[in-house]
Write a protein that holds these residues in place. Sequence first.
Motif, PDB file in Angstrom:
ATOM      1  N   PRO A   7       0.828  -1.212   0.000  1.00 39.79           N
ATOM      2  CA  PRO A   7       0.000   0.000   0.000  1.00 39.79           C
ATOM      3  C   PRO A   7       0.866   1.267   0.000  1.00 39.79           C
ATOM      4  CG  PRO A   7       0.068  -0.918   2.204  1.00 39.79           C
ATOM      5  CD  PRO A   7       0.827  -1.878   1.323  1.00 39.79           C
ATOM      6  N   VAL A   8       1.589   1.483  -1.076  1.00 40.22           N
ATOM      7  CA  VAL A   8       2.534   2.594  -1.154  1.00 40.22           C
ATOM      8  C   VAL A   8       1.824   3.937  -0.966  1.00 40.22           C
ATOM      9  CG1 VAL A   8       4.164   3.817  -2.656  1.00 40.22           C
ATOM     10  CG2 VAL A   8       4.189   1.314  -2.569  1.00 40.22           C
ATOM     11  N   ARG A   9       0.654   4.104  -1.586  1.00 42.50           N
ATOM     12  CA  ARG A   9      -0.052   5.379  -1.470  1.00 42.50           C
ATOM     13  C   ARG A   9      -0.389   5.678  -0.003  1.00 42.50           C
ATOM     14  NH1 ARG A   9      -3.878   8.521  -4.480  1.00 42.50           N
ATOM     15  NH2 ARG A   9      -3.884  10.545  -3.411  1.00 42.50           N
ATOM     16  N   GLU A  10      -0.794   4.668   0.737  1.00 38.35           N
ATOM     17  CA  GLU A  10      -1.096   4.865   2.158  1.00 38.35           C
ATOM     18  C   GLU A  10       0.140   5.333   2.915  1.00 38.35           C
ATOM     19  OE1 GLU A  10      -3.948   4.664   3.719  1.00 38.35           O
ATOM     20  OE2 GLU A  10      -5.212   3.823   2.132  1.00 38.35           O
ATOM     21  N   MET A  11       1.278   4.727   2.619  1.00 41.58           N
ATOM     22  CA  MET A  11       2.519   5.097   3.290  1.00 41.58           C
ATOM     23  C   MET A  11       2.942   6.516   2.925  1.00 41.58           C
ATOM     24  SD  MET A  11       4.670   1.546   2.909  1.00 41.58           S
ATOM     25  CE  MET A  11       4.120   0.034   3.682  1.00 41.58           C
ATOM     26  N   GLN A  12       2.822   6.859   1.664  1.00 44.40           N
ATOM     27  CA  GLN A  12       3.171   8.214   1.228  1.00 44.40           C
ATOM     28  C   GLN A  12       2.286   9.250   1.907  1.00 44.40           C
ATOM     29  OE1 GLN A  12       2.613   7.457  -2.967  1.00 44.40           O
ATOM     30  NE2 GLN A  12       4.815   7.428  -3.370  1.00 44.40           N
ATOM     31  N   PHE A  13       1.005   8.954   2.014  1.00 47.44           N
ATOM     32  CA  PHE A  13       0.069   9.861   2.675  1.00 47.44           C
ATOM     33  C   PHE A  13       0.515  10.141   4.110  1.00 47.44           C
ATOM     34  CE2 PHE A  13      -3.833   9.995   5.389  1.00 47.44           C
ATOM     35  CZ  PHE A  13      -4.248  11.283   5.068  1.00 47.44           C
TER      36      PHE A  13
END
Length: 594
Positions: A7-13
């Motif tokens: 879940p890269v987007r979650e981590m970036q957020f």
Amino acid sequence: MPIYEVPVREMQFLIHDVLQTQNYSNLPGFADATPDFIDAVLGEAAKFNEQVVQPLNVVGDKEGCTRHDDGSVTTPTGFREAYKQFCEQGLGSIAMDPEYGGQGLPIFLAYATMEMTTSANHSFGMYPGLSGGAWRAIHAAASDEQKQTYLPKMTSGEWTGTMNLTEPQCGTDLGLIRSKAVPQEDGTYKISGQKIWISAGEHDMAYNIIHLVLARIEGAPEGIKGISLFIVPKFILDENGEPGERNPVSCGGLEEKMGIHGNATCVMNYDGATGYIVGEEHKGMRAMFIMMNEARLGVGLQGYASSEVAYQNAAAFARDRLQSRSITGAKNPDGPADPIIVHPDVRRMLMDTKAFTEAGRALVFWASLQADLEHKAEDEATRQKAGDYMALLTPVIKGYLTHRGYQATNDSLQLFGGSGFVEEWGMSQFVRDCRISTIYEGTNGIQALDLVGRKLMADGGRAWQTYFAEIDQLVEDLDGKEDLQVFVDGLRDTKTKLADATQWMGANAMANFDNAGAGSFDYLCLFGLTSLAHMWLLMAKSAAEQKDESDPFFANKLITGRYFVERILPEADAHLAKLKTGADSMMALEAAAF
């Protein structure tokens, strides 16, 4: 075959928007961790874990580890090669000290990649995870000579490390340790005894294994005050610092376990092995707690990392599985039935898991940033506050995230119905692997007692008072903002209940210590709910500021958070009510009546 997508987007957020780590560029290691650099690391680590580590998960479960007649251990097919790639990519050295070959990057980035590896393959992730904990104990407590001797090759991954605490007669009560250390004229010690449940105690992924062993020097005081810590390498180093003579330490057997089959859980026999004391005599627990606290945060991460991968598989199944019609009318009229994701109770399990997982990740990332601030902040007040938060929240993170993570992983299996009970879908492995997280590194009951008995009382309650005040300030600052009011009210209400529980504990625990023990787990859960509500308010604030009709990510984040507040936070009432009943009914039965 189970699936996993990082879940890269979650981590970036979390990293860029919620924690805004780019604002800490004045701290050591942060200047290099620009948003573009972080995204590149996350992307490469995601690719490696999805393509290399995750496919080995089922392999490790089915093959397990093999002990040979000479005491050596072979890991499952592909583990050794994957570990070599793991080291070549520098995934184990992200936050390690550059003086010993590490990259010196922020700790939160190391935890992000650790999550990936844990979700992809719990057993595989334990090898570098345990080694990292041993590295930190040596880095914090060993002599400069010992650091120079062992840390560079532990940093590179050429050598791995372990922690050896438990013995057949003692687990949590380490004061009962019998392993002995006999001083030698050359300043070394001969270590004898048996240790059990030693994760990665013997394997074929690294040539030398650096064991950290708790033992009692002859004549030492009884109990925990007489324990010392020793470095006991698998191979004794020669004059050039290279592995030479084999030390008499061996794997006497492998445990047959419910899960984590791909990790070698060893019985370790020390038969007069050469050991080197770490720090002072009889002060071993001080150094070992450094490693244990590191491990406890990592185990807390395992709780939500397990629920993440279980959730991904459950959501995919729910979208595809056709079963019955929606109670409000057909949603798939051209098919024989509707996908089960239309059913409210299926949604309940998915939303419970999703709302917990996203908040659990936020809490661990937030805590790992506190770890960075504790060691790197420029002013003493910031370092002290971050250290207080780490100490206070470590048992909460370990205990509540694994408790809730196991529940979420079970719910994900439940969603599959009978298919979840069949091995080909892989859900059984997630449940079996996750189960250990509530037990090792101190059972969750022990974490609750630690929170109530030690952490609340430390420094006159400074840590929890500061934390409560920070929540109060956040609530005050955001009160009245329409998009956030449900989150503000939820956090304020739950924190009020936690404050009430804290006062009740203070008033009743001293009168009867059993009151503290009886209410400790409910108190931990109440603290966990409050901390997750804190994280949801922080995430909601960032999501509301960026909400864009062209990108559903932020709107979905607010929906998930609202679900957490409306459907999960009410559990706080039950925990507070149970806690306030005290110990009377719990302790009333005679032991023979059970």
